[in-house]
Design a protein around this motif. Sequence first.
Motif, PDB file in Angstrom:
ATOM      1  N   SER A  48       0.827  -1.212   0.000  1.00  0.00           N
ATOM      2  CA  SER A  48       0.000   0.000   0.000  1.00  0.00           C
ATOM      3  C   SER A  48       0.861   1.262   0.000  1.00  0.00           C
ATOM      4  N   THR A 106      -2.857  -0.716 -11.393  1.00  0.00           N
ATOM      5  CA  THR A 106      -2.301  -1.683 -10.442  1.00  0.00           C
ATOM      6  C   THR A 106      -2.243  -1.104  -9.036  1.00  0.00           C
ATOM      7  N   ALA A 164      -5.676  -1.084  -7.546  1.00  0.00           N
ATOM      8  CA  ALA A 164      -6.070  -2.434  -7.128  1.00  0.00           C
ATOM      9  C   ALA A 164      -5.362  -2.830  -5.831  1.00  0.00           C
ATOM     10  N   MET A 165      -4.101  -2.484  -5.681  1.00  0.00           N
ATOM     11  CA  MET A 165      -3.364  -2.794  -4.453  1.00  0.00           C
ATOM     12  C   MET A 165      -3.967  -2.069  -3.251  1.00  0.00           C
ATOM     13  N   LEU A 177      -7.064  -1.047  -3.030  1.00  0.00           N
ATOM     14  CA  LEU A 177      -8.373  -1.654  -2.786  1.00  0.00           C
ATOM     15  C   LEU A 177      -8.233  -2.951  -1.993  1.00  0.00           C
ATOM     16  N   ASP A 178      -7.199  -3.710  -2.299  1.00  0.00           N
ATOM     17  CA  ASP A 178      -6.963  -4.941  -1.554  1.00  0.00           C
ATOM     18  C   ASP A 178      -6.486  -4.655  -0.137  1.00  0.00           C
ATOM     19  N   ALA A 179      -5.690  -3.590   0.053  1.00  0.00           N
ATOM     20  CA  ALA A 179      -5.186  -3.267   1.387  1.00  0.00           C
ATOM     21  C   ALA A 179      -6.228  -2.593   2.258  1.00  0.00           C
ATOM     22  N   SER A 180      -7.319  -2.105   1.671  1.00  0.00           N
ATOM     23  CA  SER A 180      -8.348  -1.427   2.467  1.00  0.00           C
ATOM     24  C   SER A 180      -9.019  -2.357   3.459  1.00  0.00           C
ATOM     25  N   ALA A 181      -8.938  -3.672   3.221  1.00  0.00           N
ATOM     26  CA  ALA A 181      -9.528  -4.618   4.162  1.00  0.00           C
ATOM     27  C   ALA A 181      -8.700  -4.755   5.427  1.00  0.00           C
ATOM     28  N   GLU A 234      -8.039   3.559   1.288  1.00  0.00           N
ATOM     29  CA  GLU A 234      -9.075   3.272   0.310  1.00  0.00           C
ATOM     30  C   GLU A 234      -8.525   3.481  -1.089  1.00  0.00           C
ATOM     31  N   ALA A 235      -9.208   2.892  -2.039  1.00  0.00           N
ATOM     32  CA  ALA A 235      -8.834   3.106  -3.438  1.00  0.00           C
ATOM     33  C   ALA A 235      -9.211   4.530  -3.846  1.00  0.00           C
TER      34      ALA A 235
END
Length: 526
Positions: free
Chosen positions: A103, A173, A176-177, A179-183, A188-189
């Motif tokens: 991130s 990319t 997307a990274m 967005l995946d790290a927002s969990a 946030e993306a």
Amino acid sequence: MSKKSSPQQHAGPSRRPAARRYPRRIDGATGPLSVDRPGGGNRRFGRKKAAPEVTFVEPTFLSRVRAFLPVTALPNLICVITAIVVALVALIATSSTMVAFPSFVAQFWLVVNLGPVVGRGETISLLPLAPAMLLAWAVSRRVYRTVKDRVSIADLAVLALCVLGIPLLLTLTASAMLLDASAVFDVEAPPLGTAIARTLLLHGLALGWGMGRRLWRALCRRFRLPDWLVDSSLDAVRALKYVAIGAGVVYLVALVVHYSELGTVYGEYGSTAGQIAVTLVSLLYLPNVVVSTAALTFGSEVALGQGSVSLFGANLVPLPPLPALAAVPQNAHAWAMVVLVVPTLGVLASIVRNVPTVKVAAVGGLFASLYTLIIVLLSAGTLGVYGYVGPSAWLSASLALAWIGGISVIAAVVALLMQRGIEKSVVEIEEEQVLIEDETEEEEAEDSEAVEDTDTAQEAEEAEESEELVDPEDESDTVEEIEEEEASEGPEAEQEAAPEETEEPALPDEETEPEAVDKQEKGDEA
């Protein structure tokens, strides 16, 4: 000692003549004869083989991609490597988990490409222009080295695809990274449309600047467009550059005037590390500050969240403790209107060496307005809880059109009138010279005519005098007639001259001049 038995004296050591090599055939060879070379090789005699014909192969799409991809990918690769190094140093220095590494790298790429960063529900799209300008400069230099010699339309299309496609893929990319790290993390993306638009806009400007003037002129000729459009665009860029320089000078003067506020800002940071960090952040945002100052010199307004500042008034809110913002005035000063002279001087400095024509100046104003709009959109944005920070985009673009386009057109009209006046003066001078030459020719013609008349009169007089002359026979007759007349008039003349002789008797030996003449004439007749 005899000559046969005495030793021969030589100047130096004797050399044996080199043995003559004859061609020999190599065992098992079926070709032409050869001779041994000193190095051991064989020299073959006969006809040389014809050089193979070089066939030109039309490059394909993949071959062009393989040629241009390494050239355009290098600046982006350096940016990614820099992001990785900075992320590792930051995570190690703060003793953070390496889970945040992807991130961090993604956010670094978005910041450099002016993509918005979102975290904890707040969006920061007011990003520093300095790293983005450095990346754009590197891309433009690579593009220029690629197209400076010769390039086709197909090559240019593939090059543009590589220049814009690589950062676009990296931006997707990074989104997307995040967005995946927002969990896992409080990130946030970013708004995908804004991130893509800013990335393409930044690298598109780098591509256009790297193509250079000559290539743009060739494209204008290729698509049957007037090449003076390139001159208009360059004039607009030059004018904006001089205005930016003037805005930088104004900002430095304001920073010196508000030196006390600058000390107060640094006093809020207790450690030296904090002061160095905030100074570095201010330097990164320095191009943004210059853009806002240039907008103020045009007469535009700069929004600072709920507050605003312009040359006509200031309504401020508490600002972030940055040294770059120490130059912001608390209220509008009376001398602030003097700053309006900066755009005028900038435009005049840009066209003083080469004044454009009226149409070039007008189109240059449109280009300046477009470029101002793009720069303002890239330099301004949302700053978390403050809201929008930066100049008013449409107002700044309109004022840039009015200042740059208007002053350029006025200068072009004045130059045109002066040129026409000079041409008119030249024509009048030429006409006067022609008239003077005509008058001189007329005077010369009159003088030549007068000389001819004088010569003619002299010739006529000489002719008349020659006609009055008498022939010798006529002269002899005339002389005889004159003598007869004198002989008949002689006694009377002597009687008249007798009284005179009594008064003044002549000497016996002297003879008067008439008598001497009569005697000479009688002697001649005899």
